[in-house]
Design a protein around this motif. Structure first.
Motif, PDB file in Angstrom:
ATOM      1  N   GLU A  98       0.866  -1.174   0.000  1.00  0.00           N
ATOM      2  CA  GLU A  98       0.000   0.000   0.000  1.00  0.00           C
ATOM      3  C   GLU A  98       0.899   1.220   0.000  1.00  0.00           C
ATOM      4  OE1 GLU A  98      -4.049   1.719   1.873  1.00  0.00           O
ATOM      5  OE2 GLU A  98      -2.798   0.566   3.248  1.00  0.00           O
ATOM      6  N   GLY A  99       0.617   2.148  -0.918  1.00  0.00           N
ATOM      7  CA  GLY A  99       1.425   3.350  -0.964  1.00  0.00           C
ATOM      8  C   GLY A  99       1.098   4.233  -2.147  1.00  0.00           C
ATOM      9  N   GLU A 100       1.811   5.346  -2.207  1.00  0.00           N
ATOM     10  CA  GLU A 100       1.671   6.337  -3.277  1.00  0.00           C
ATOM     11  C   GLU A 100       2.786   6.083  -4.287  1.00  0.00           C
ATOM     12  OE1 GLU A 100      -0.884   8.654  -3.070  1.00  0.00           O
ATOM     13  OE2 GLU A 100      -1.450   7.610  -1.226  1.00  0.00           O
ATOM     14  N   VAL A 101       2.412   5.887  -5.550  1.00  0.00           N
ATOM     15  CA  VAL A 101       3.386   5.533  -6.582  1.00  0.00           C
ATOM     16  C   VAL A 101       3.148   6.354  -7.852  1.00  0.00           C
ATOM     17  CG1 VAL A 101       3.597   3.191  -5.664  1.00  0.00           C
ATOM     18  CG2 VAL A 101       2.020   3.632  -7.559  1.00  0.00           C
ATOM     19  N   ASP A 102       4.090   6.227  -8.802  1.00  0.00           N
ATOM     20  CA  ASP A 102       3.973   6.919 -10.080  1.00  0.00           C
ATOM     21  C   ASP A 102       3.105   6.160 -11.080  1.00  0.00           C
ATOM     22  OD1 ASP A 102       5.633   9.075  -9.341  1.00  0.00           O
ATOM     23  OD2 ASP A 102       7.423   7.927  -9.843  1.00  0.00           O
ATOM     24  N   GLN A 103       3.254   4.828 -11.115  1.00  0.00           N
ATOM     25  CA  GLN A 103       2.574   4.043 -12.151  1.00  0.00           C
ATOM     26  C   GLN A 103       2.476   2.585 -11.730  1.00  0.00           C
ATOM     27  OE1 GLN A 103       4.623   3.991 -15.911  1.00  0.00           O
ATOM     28  NE2 GLN A 103       2.931   3.031 -16.982  1.00  0.00           N
ATOM     29  N   VAL A 104       1.428   1.913 -12.228  1.00  0.00           N
ATOM     30  CA  VAL A 104       1.272   0.464 -12.066  1.00  0.00           C
ATOM     31  C   VAL A 104       0.996  -0.129 -13.442  1.00  0.00           C
ATOM     32  CG1 VAL A 104      -0.113  -1.391 -11.044  1.00  0.00           C
ATOM     33  CG2 VAL A 104       0.357   0.681  -9.730  1.00  0.00           C
ATOM     34  N   VAL A 105       1.659  -1.248 -13.745  1.00  0.00           N
ATOM     35  CA  VAL A 105       1.399  -2.006 -14.969  1.00  0.00           C
ATOM     36  C   VAL A 105       0.919  -3.381 -14.520  1.00  0.00           C
ATOM     37  CG1 VAL A 105       2.380  -2.948 -17.086  1.00  0.00           C
ATOM     38  CG2 VAL A 105       3.181  -0.735 -16.221  1.00  0.00           C
ATOM     39  N   ALA A 106      -0.234  -3.824 -15.058  1.00  0.00           N
ATOM     40  CA  ALA A 106      -0.839  -5.072 -14.599  1.00  0.00           C
ATOM     41  C   ALA A 106      -1.322  -5.920 -15.771  1.00  0.00           C
ATOM     42  CB  ALA A 106      -2.003  -4.755 -13.662  1.00  0.00           C
ATOM     43  N   PRO A 107      -1.461  -7.244 -15.525  1.00  0.00           N
ATOM     44  CA  PRO A 107      -1.907  -8.161 -16.583  1.00  0.00           C
ATOM     45  C   PRO A 107      -3.426  -8.317 -16.599  1.00  0.00           C
ATOM     46  CG  PRO A 107      -1.227  -9.429 -14.686  1.00  0.00           C
ATOM     47  CD  PRO A 107      -1.013  -7.972 -14.341  1.00  0.00           C
ATOM     48  N   GLY A 108      -4.113  -7.494 -17.343  1.00  0.00           N
ATOM     49  CA  GLY A 108      -5.560  -7.618 -17.453  1.00  0.00           C
ATOM     50  C   GLY A 108      -5.942  -8.827 -18.284  1.00  0.00           C
ATOM     51  N   SER A 109      -7.161  -9.304 -18.111  1.00  0.00           N
ATOM     52  CA  SER A 109      -7.617 -10.462 -18.880  1.00  0.00           C
ATOM     53  C   SER A 109      -7.686 -10.156 -20.376  1.00  0.00           C
ATOM     54  CB  SER A 109      -8.975 -10.936 -18.370  1.00  0.00           C
ATOM     55  OG  SER A 109      -9.912  -9.880 -18.436  1.00  0.00           O
TER      56      SER A 109
ATOM     57  N   GLY B 208      -5.449  -8.018 -21.758  1.00  0.00           N
ATOM     58  CA  GLY B 208      -4.110  -7.555 -22.105  1.00  0.00           C
ATOM     59  C   GLY B 208      -3.524  -6.673 -21.015  1.00  0.00           C
ATOM     60  N   GLU B 209      -2.240  -6.438 -21.109  1.00  0.00           N
ATOM     61  CA  GLU B 209      -1.533  -5.622 -20.131  1.00  0.00           C
ATOM     62  C   GLU B 209      -2.016  -4.174 -20.192  1.00  0.00           C
ATOM     63  OE1 GLU B 209       2.935  -6.055 -19.247  1.00  0.00           O
ATOM     64  OE2 GLU B 209       2.796  -4.339 -20.609  1.00  0.00           O
ATOM     65  N   PHE B 210      -2.103  -3.516 -19.017  1.00  0.00           N
ATOM     66  CA  PHE B 210      -2.526  -2.123 -18.972  1.00  0.00           C
ATOM     67  C   PHE B 210      -1.722  -1.368 -17.924  1.00  0.00           C
ATOM     68  CE2 PHE B 210      -5.134  -4.337 -15.906  1.00  0.00           C
ATOM     69  CZ  PHE B 210      -5.192  -3.478 -14.822  1.00  0.00           C
ATOM     70  N   GLY B 211      -1.639  -0.049 -18.107  1.00  0.00           N
ATOM     71  CA  GLY B 211      -0.932   0.812 -17.162  1.00  0.00           C
ATOM     72  C   GLY B 211      -1.877   1.839 -16.570  1.00  0.00           C
ATOM     73  N   VAL B 212      -1.596   2.236 -15.339  1.00  0.00           N
ATOM     74  CA  VAL B 212      -2.426   3.215 -14.642  1.00  0.00           C
ATOM     75  C   VAL B 212      -1.524   4.276 -14.019  1.00  0.00           C
ATOM     76  CG1 VAL B 212      -4.105   3.579 -12.793  1.00  0.00           C
ATOM     77  CG2 VAL B 212      -4.186   1.482 -14.140  1.00  0.00           C
ATOM     78  N   LEU B 213      -1.874   5.538 -14.253  1.00  0.00           N
ATOM     79  CA  LEU B 213      -1.211   6.689 -13.649  1.00  0.00           C
ATOM     80  C   LEU B 213      -2.228   7.412 -12.765  1.00  0.00           C
ATOM     81  CD1 LEU B 213       0.392   8.065 -16.925  1.00  0.00           C
ATOM     82  CD2 LEU B 213       1.594   6.813 -15.139  1.00  0.00           C
ATOM     83  N   ALA B 214      -1.781   8.403 -12.013  1.00  0.00           N
ATOM     84  CA  ALA B 214      -2.691   9.228 -11.218  1.00  0.00           C
ATOM     85  C   ALA B 214      -3.745   9.846 -12.135  1.00  0.00           C
ATOM     86  CB  ALA B 214      -1.914  10.323 -10.496  1.00  0.00           C
ATOM     87  N   ASN B 215      -4.952  10.005 -11.631  1.00  0.00           N
ATOM     88  CA  ASN B 215      -6.083  10.612 -12.350  1.00  0.00           C
ATOM     89  C   ASN B 215      -6.566   9.798 -13.546  1.00  0.00           C
ATOM     90  OD1 ASN B 215      -6.191  12.904 -10.594  1.00  0.00           O
ATOM     91  ND2 ASN B 215      -4.381  13.667 -11.655  1.00  0.00           N
ATOM     92  N   HIS B 216      -6.310   8.503 -13.546  1.00  0.00           N
ATOM     93  CA  HIS B 216      -6.801   7.638 -14.622  1.00  0.00           C
ATOM     94  C   HIS B 216      -8.327   7.556 -14.538  1.00  0.00           C
ATOM     95  CE1 HIS B 216      -7.376   4.144 -17.190  1.00  0.00           C
ATOM     96  NE2 HIS B 216      -6.101   4.195 -17.517  1.00  0.00           N
TER      97      HIS B 216
ATOM     98  N   GLU C 170     -11.540   7.182  -8.366  1.00  0.00           N
ATOM     99  CA  GLU C 170     -10.990   8.509  -8.065  1.00  0.00           C
ATOM    100  C   GLU C 170     -10.028   8.462  -6.891  1.00  0.00           C
ATOM    101  OE1 GLU C 170     -14.262  11.150  -7.480  1.00  0.00           O
ATOM    102  OE2 GLU C 170     -14.931  10.991  -9.557  1.00  0.00           O
ATOM    103  N   ASP C 171     -10.183   7.455  -6.016  1.00  0.00           N
ATOM    104  CA  ASP C 171      -9.336   7.322  -4.829  1.00  0.00           C
ATOM    105  C   ASP C 171      -8.023   6.600  -5.098  1.00  0.00           C
ATOM    106  OD1 ASP C 171     -11.262   8.606  -3.267  1.00  0.00           O
ATOM    107  OD2 ASP C 171     -12.306   6.725  -2.891  1.00  0.00           O
ATOM    108  N   GLY C 172      -7.882   5.975  -6.272  1.00  0.00           N
ATOM    109  CA  GLY C 172      -6.660   5.247  -6.581  1.00  0.00           C
ATOM    110  C   GLY C 172      -6.960   3.893  -7.197  1.00  0.00           C
ATOM    111  N   MET C 173      -6.082   2.928  -6.953  1.00  0.00           N
ATOM    112  CA  MET C 173      -6.194   1.602  -7.545  1.00  0.00           C
ATOM    113  C   MET C 173      -6.118   0.545  -6.462  1.00  0.00           C
ATOM    114  SD  MET C 173      -3.730  -0.044 -10.441  1.00  0.00           S
ATOM    115  CE  MET C 173      -4.110  -1.578 -11.251  1.00  0.00           C
ATOM    116  N   THR C 174      -7.065  -0.394  -6.505  1.00  0.00           N
ATOM    117  CA  THR C 174      -7.037  -1.534  -5.598  1.00  0.00           C
ATOM    118  C   THR C 174      -6.935  -2.793  -6.432  1.00  0.00           C
ATOM    119  OG1 THR C 174      -8.424  -0.377  -3.996  1.00  0.00           O
ATOM    120  CG2 THR C 174      -8.254  -2.763  -3.761  1.00  0.00           C
ATOM    121  N   ILE C 175      -5.959  -3.632  -6.097  1.00  0.00           N
ATOM    122  CA  ILE C 175      -5.789  -4.921  -6.754  1.00  0.00           C
ATOM    123  C   ILE C 175      -6.154  -5.990  -5.732  1.00  0.00           C
ATOM    124  CG2 ILE C 175      -4.160  -6.520  -7.813  1.00  0.00           C
ATOM    125  CD1 ILE C 175      -2.565  -3.995  -8.684  1.00  0.00           C
TER     126      ILE C 175
END
Length: 91
Positions: free
Chosen positions: A18-29, A31-39, A73-78
């Motif tokens: 848990e934390g504040e980061v610049d970017q996350v790249v994940a394996p979506g069903s 295809g791969e996707f990336g998430v930045l702030a304000n996505h 709007e609050d971020g990303m939960t995996i």
């Protein structure tokens, strides 16, 4: 200073990150996707593969097996069925 993305990575057993980061790249069903702030908000299922969490020069990689990713709007939960962090070895 650039905005940060709040990220939580959890499994049924534990909160792995848990934390504040610049970017996350994940394996979506789909295809791969990336998430930045304000996505834009979305939810997707996850495939098996690496979740890469980037912050500055720091990089953490978790192998996930199934689950969901929720971007709001609050971020990303995996929510991963299972996950394990790769630990790099230095020679």
């Amino acid at each position: 200073m650039a905005e940060k993305l709040h990220v939580s990575l959890v499994t049924p057993e534990a909160k792995l990150f848990e934390g504040e980061v610049d970017q996350v790249v994940a394996p979506g069903s789909e295809g791969e996707f990336g998430v930045l702030a304000n996505h834009s908000p979305f939810m997707t299922t996850l495939a098996e593969g690496p979740v890469v969490i980037l912050d500055g020069t720091s990089k953490r990689v978790f192998q996930v097996r199934g689950g969901f990713a929720d971007v709001s709007e609050d971020g990303m939960t995996i929510l991963a069925e299972s996950a394990e962090e790769y630990l790099e070895t230095v020679h």
